[in-house]
Design an enzyme around this catalytic site. Structure first.
Site, mmCIF file in Angstrom:
data_model
loop_
_atom_site.group_PDB
_atom_site.id
_atom_site.type_symbol
_atom_site.label_atom_id
_atom_site.label_comp_id
_atom_site.label_asym_id
_atom_site.label_seq_id
_atom_site.Cartn_x
_atom_site.Cartn_y
_atom_site.Cartn_z
ATOM 1 N N THR A 1 0.861 -1.182 0.000
ATOM 2 C CA THR A 1 0.000 0.000 0.000
ATOM 3 C C THR A 1 0.896 1.231 0.000
ATOM 4 O O THR A 1 1.621 1.486 0.963
ATOM 5 C CB THR A 1 -0.922 0.011 1.228
ATOM 6 N N LYS B 1 -7.549 1.429 -2.907
ATOM 7 C CA LYS B 1 -7.178 0.966 -1.565
ATOM 8 C C LYS B 1 -7.374 2.085 -0.539
ATOM 9 O O LYS B 1 -7.760 1.833 0.598
ATOM 10 C CB LYS B 1 -5.720 0.501 -1.563
ATOM 11 N N LYS C 1 0.067 4.836 8.747
ATOM 12 C CA LYS C 1 0.785 5.042 7.484
ATOM 13 C C LYS C 1 -0.198 5.145 6.339
ATOM 14 O O LYS C 1 -0.112 6.053 5.495
ATOM 15 C CB LYS C 1 1.764 3.889 7.257
#
Length: 290
Positions: free
Chosen positions: A98, A173, A241
């Protein structure tokens, strides 16, 4: 159908994903920066056609498809650079990390100059999904390259969805992570109230899991959240994150995303209390002092 696949990054997700490739019959070469992890993986899957490489170049030099599953943008940028020095034209590079969409766009352009196709293909489903081979994969990049690696992705994916051009997989995502953050905040508030008024976890599930308020998080996390169990799953550090990536993209698009910003600040507070490696469902602990 590709025969030789290299897998770079044997972390919580990558370790079982590479194992699925080996079991499916691909000649699978692996590399991990912590060599002991690579050796353990090689011992576990040694009955299959596997190669444990000492460096990136050795892992990828004969691969038709190279898969990466790493930690952050910097890791992906560095190792992709090493990979591109070692692979030949017509290789397909699939990144399951990601990352930011801008990095995916950057690397796709760099790879294209070498005749290599780069697919940004982040996954959802967590450690359990990786172990069970039931991940959801969101793919951005060239559609022909996506078709070429379908058999690879099918080894560990339950669903594979082509989203669009390079960067689209990462942006999808982001949508996923924003939804997860919102659902977990709502679930945390609901379960905090259930605890306060004395409704047991099993009763909450029996009453609500088939209703309009149900979610994957409710079905899979209600018991553990109400019992104070958080030593598993997707860590708060990683969620922050990801939320940082989401909020940066939102800034570029002129979106405020107030709930996501609030949840991010709450996770920051939980990190400061020592919960940084706990599952994201530890969000319920925001109410522990009230």
């Amino acid at each position: 159908m590709p025969e030789r696949v290299a897998f770079i990054g044997l972390g919580t997700m990558g370790y079982p994903m590479a194992g699925h490739l080996a079991r499916k019959g691909f000649v699978t070469s692996v590399y991990n920066r912590t060599a002991a992890v690579s050796r353990r993986w090689g011992e576990q899957y040694g009955e299959y056609s596997v190669v444990v490489a000492d460096n990136v170049a050795a892992a990828v030099e004969q691969a038709e498809v190279v898969v990466t599953c790493l930690g952050n943008d910097d890791d992906v940028r560095q190792l992709t650079g090493e990979i591109l020095k070692a692979v030949g034209a017509n290789t397909v590079l699939v990144d399951h990390t990601t990352t930011s969409a801008t990095l995916a766009e950057e690397l796709a352009a760099v790879a294209r100059k070498k005749g290599v196709q780069f697919l940004d293909a982040p996954v959802s489903g967590g450690q359990a999904g990786a172990e069970q081979g039931k991940l959801a994969v969101m793919v951005g990049g060239d559609p022909a390259a996506f078709e070429a690696v379908n058999s690879v992705l099918e080894s560990y994916a339950q669903t594979m969805t082509y989203i669009g051009d390079s960067g689209s997989g990462q942006r999808c995502k982001m949508v996923n992570q924003l939804c997860v953050a919102g659902v977990l905040q709502g679930l945390s508030e609901g379960l905090a109230l259930a605890q306060r008024v004395g409704i047991p976890a099993e009763t909450v599930l029996a009453a609500l899991q088939q209703g309009a308020g149900s979610s994957w998080q409710m079905v899979n996390r209600t018991q553990s959240m109400m019992q104070g169990e958080f030593g598993f799953g997707f860590a708060v550090d990683w969620m922050r994150k990801d939320l940082g990536i989401c909020l940066d993209e939102a800034d570029r698009q002129g979106l405020a995303l107030p709930l996501a910003r609030m949840v991010d600040k709450t996770y920051q507070s939980l990190q400061e209390k020592g919960y940084q490696r706990c599952d994201t469902s530890v969000l319920i602990r925001q109410f522990e002092d009230e």
